[in-house]
Motif scaffolding. Structure first.
Motif, short mmCIF file in Angstrom:
data_model
loop_
_atom_site.label_atom_id
_atom_site.label_comp_id
_atom_site.label_asym_id
_atom_site.label_seq_id
_atom_site.Cartn_x
_atom_site.Cartn_y
_atom_site.Cartn_z
N UNK B 39 -12.06 1.17 3.99
CA UNK B 39 -11.29 2.02 4.90
C UNK B 39 -9.82 1.60 4.92
N UNK B 40 -9.58 0.31 4.87
CA UNK B 40 -8.18 -0.16 4.83
C UNK B 40 -7.51 0.24 3.52
N UNK B 41 -8.26 0.14 2.43
CA UNK B 41 -7.70 0.53 1.13
C UNK B 41 -7.27 1.99 1.13
N UNK B 42 -8.10 2.85 1.72
CA UNK B 42 -7.78 4.28 1.66
C UNK B 42 -6.72 4.66 2.69
N UNK B 43 -6.88 4.18 3.92
CA UNK B 43 -5.96 4.63 4.97
C UNK B 43 -4.67 3.80 4.99
N UNK B 44 -4.75 2.59 4.48
CA UNK B 44 -3.62 1.65 4.49
C UNK B 44 -3.08 1.45 5.90
N UNK B 45 -4.00 1.40 6.84
CA UNK B 45 -3.58 1.33 8.23
C UNK B 45 -4.75 0.74 9.01
N UNK B 46 -4.51 -0.37 9.71
CA UNK B 46 -5.62 -1.09 10.38
C UNK B 46 -6.27 -0.26 11.48
N UNK B 47 -5.43 0.47 12.19
CA UNK B 47 -5.96 1.24 13.32
C UNK B 47 -6.89 2.36 12.82
N UNK B 98 -1.57 9.50 -1.20
CA UNK B 98 -2.05 10.40 -2.24
C UNK B 98 -3.52 10.73 -1.97
N UNK B 99 -3.90 11.98 -2.07
CA UNK B 99 -5.31 12.30 -1.88
C UNK B 99 -6.08 11.81 -3.09
N UNK B 100 -7.35 11.50 -2.87
CA UNK B 100 -8.11 10.85 -3.93
C UNK B 100 -8.48 11.78 -5.07
N UNK B 101 -8.35 13.09 -4.85
CA UNK B 101 -8.70 13.98 -5.95
C UNK B 101 -7.48 14.48 -6.71
N UNK B 140 -3.90 -4.72 -1.97
CA UNK B 140 -3.31 -3.78 -1.01
C UNK B 140 -1.96 -3.27 -1.47
N UNK B 141 -1.39 -3.90 -2.51
CA UNK B 141 -0.12 -3.37 -3.02
C UNK B 141 -0.35 -2.21 -4.01
N UNK B 142 -1.61 -1.96 -4.37
CA UNK B 142 -1.89 -0.83 -5.26
C UNK B 142 -1.93 0.47 -4.46
N UNK B 143 -1.69 1.58 -5.13
CA UNK B 143 -1.90 2.88 -4.49
C UNK B 143 -3.38 3.02 -4.16
N UNK B 144 -3.72 3.71 -3.05
CA UNK B 144 -5.13 3.85 -2.67
C UNK B 144 -6.03 4.40 -3.78
N UNK B 145 -5.50 5.30 -4.59
CA UNK B 145 -6.36 5.87 -5.64
C UNK B 145 -6.79 4.81 -6.65
N UNK B 146 -6.00 3.76 -6.79
CA UNK B 146 -6.39 2.69 -7.70
C UNK B 146 -7.22 1.62 -6.99
N UNK B 147 -6.76 1.21 -5.81
CA UNK B 147 -7.47 0.11 -5.13
C UNK B 147 -8.88 0.53 -4.76
#
Lengths: 95, 204
Positions: B39-47, B98-101, B140-147
């Protein structure tokens, strides 16, 4: 005969090279040939393998206890409300 | 610390489906770390990640009777978590994530800049705590689509097909993102793991 692959070709196929069984034998032989002849690609293969190894052993960090407590409290409320006769205030504490 | 290898979710899932809440709580305890990390990888936000964690387990509990057991419970749970996380992203007005698709280029600029030999057991140079921080920061420095692809394929060890399915992307997209993720991480870790004496900045 030296390998006909360029480094760019090799890098594009790096995953196939790292995940055995995913390439046909002839293509694999070409990749092997390149990596044995090209010191730079050898380093990339070796360091990428080490990257994967070090991450494979990594367990995810503990979820902060405040967040875990909130999750468990919410779940317990939901579990209690589902019990026959439950009114949302049950004591289904998970041990 | 390695994940205990012998965990078998199947008996717990059966008990949970039969109404044993303690078994479900055990599944939560086993998977909460990984779902939170995802969830952190995708949202990049703890909350947001906290909400995603909670909503994912609540939904999986509510829908447990619909889980047929055709896939692993964990894969099913990941699919729920990915959907929850994407909903969070869509709700953000000023969303720059970035959206995952999203379609990607084909990796013509495959990243290799650092060519330095690493130590044989590079992780031994650091304490567990230091190592975790190095690895967490790198991911966490990668874009969500990669991480996200990297976590599911190389850390959680889902198959390429499972990863494609849970993320709603194609198999070739999983493969190309995984390659980019692996190479970017290799690049980022080189400064920590290279063999002493090999100056990575020497070429500058």
């Amino acid at each position: 005969m030296t390998s006909l692959l360029t480094c760019k070709d090799f890098l594009r196929e790096l995953n196939e090279f790292l995940d055995p069984g995913s390439t046909d034998p002839a293509a694999r032989q070409e990749l092997e040939k390149h990596v044995n002849e090209c010191p730079n690609c050898w380093v990339v293969v070796d360091t990428t393998k080490k990257t994967l190894k070090v991450f494979k052993g990594m367990q995810a960090s503990e979820v902060p206890s405040r967040i875990k407590d909130r999750l468990m409290a919410a779940l317990e409320r939901k579990m209690a409300s589902r019990k026959p006769g439950g009114c949302g205030g049950g004591d289904t504490h998970a041990s | 610390m390695p994940e205990p290898p012998s965990f078998d979710e199947a008996p717990l899932v059966l008990r949970a489906k039969a109404g044993d809440d303690t078994a479900f709580a055990d599944l939560v305890k086993h998977y909460e770390r990984r779902i939170f990390r995802l969830a952190k990888n995708i949202t990049q936000n703890d909350e947001d990640a906290e909400d995603v964690l909670q909503e994912s387990f609540m939904k999986s509990y509510e829908n447990l009777d619909r889980f047929q057991g055709n896939s692993k419970f964990y894969t099913w749970l990941v699919r729920i978590a990915v959907n929850e996380a994407l909903m969070k992203l869509r709700k953000r007005k000023s969303d720059k994530s970035v959206s995952l698709d999203e379609q990607l280029d084909t990796g013509e600029d495959t990243l290799v800049r650092e060519i330095a030999v690493w130590d044989d057991d590079p992780e031994q140079k650091y304490s567990q705590e230091e190592l975790r921080s190095i690895l967490d920061n790198a991911v966490s420095s990668l874009e969500p689509i990669y991480s996200t692809v990297f976590q599911l394929r190389d850390v959680d060890e889902l198959s390429t097909e499972e990863t494609a399915e849970v993320l709603g992307i194609s198999v070739p997209a999983v493969k190309s993102r995984l390659l980019r993720a692996r190479l970017q991480l290799r690049e980022k870790l080189t400064r920590f793991f290279q063999r002493k004496g090999d100056d990575v900045f020497a070429y500058l």
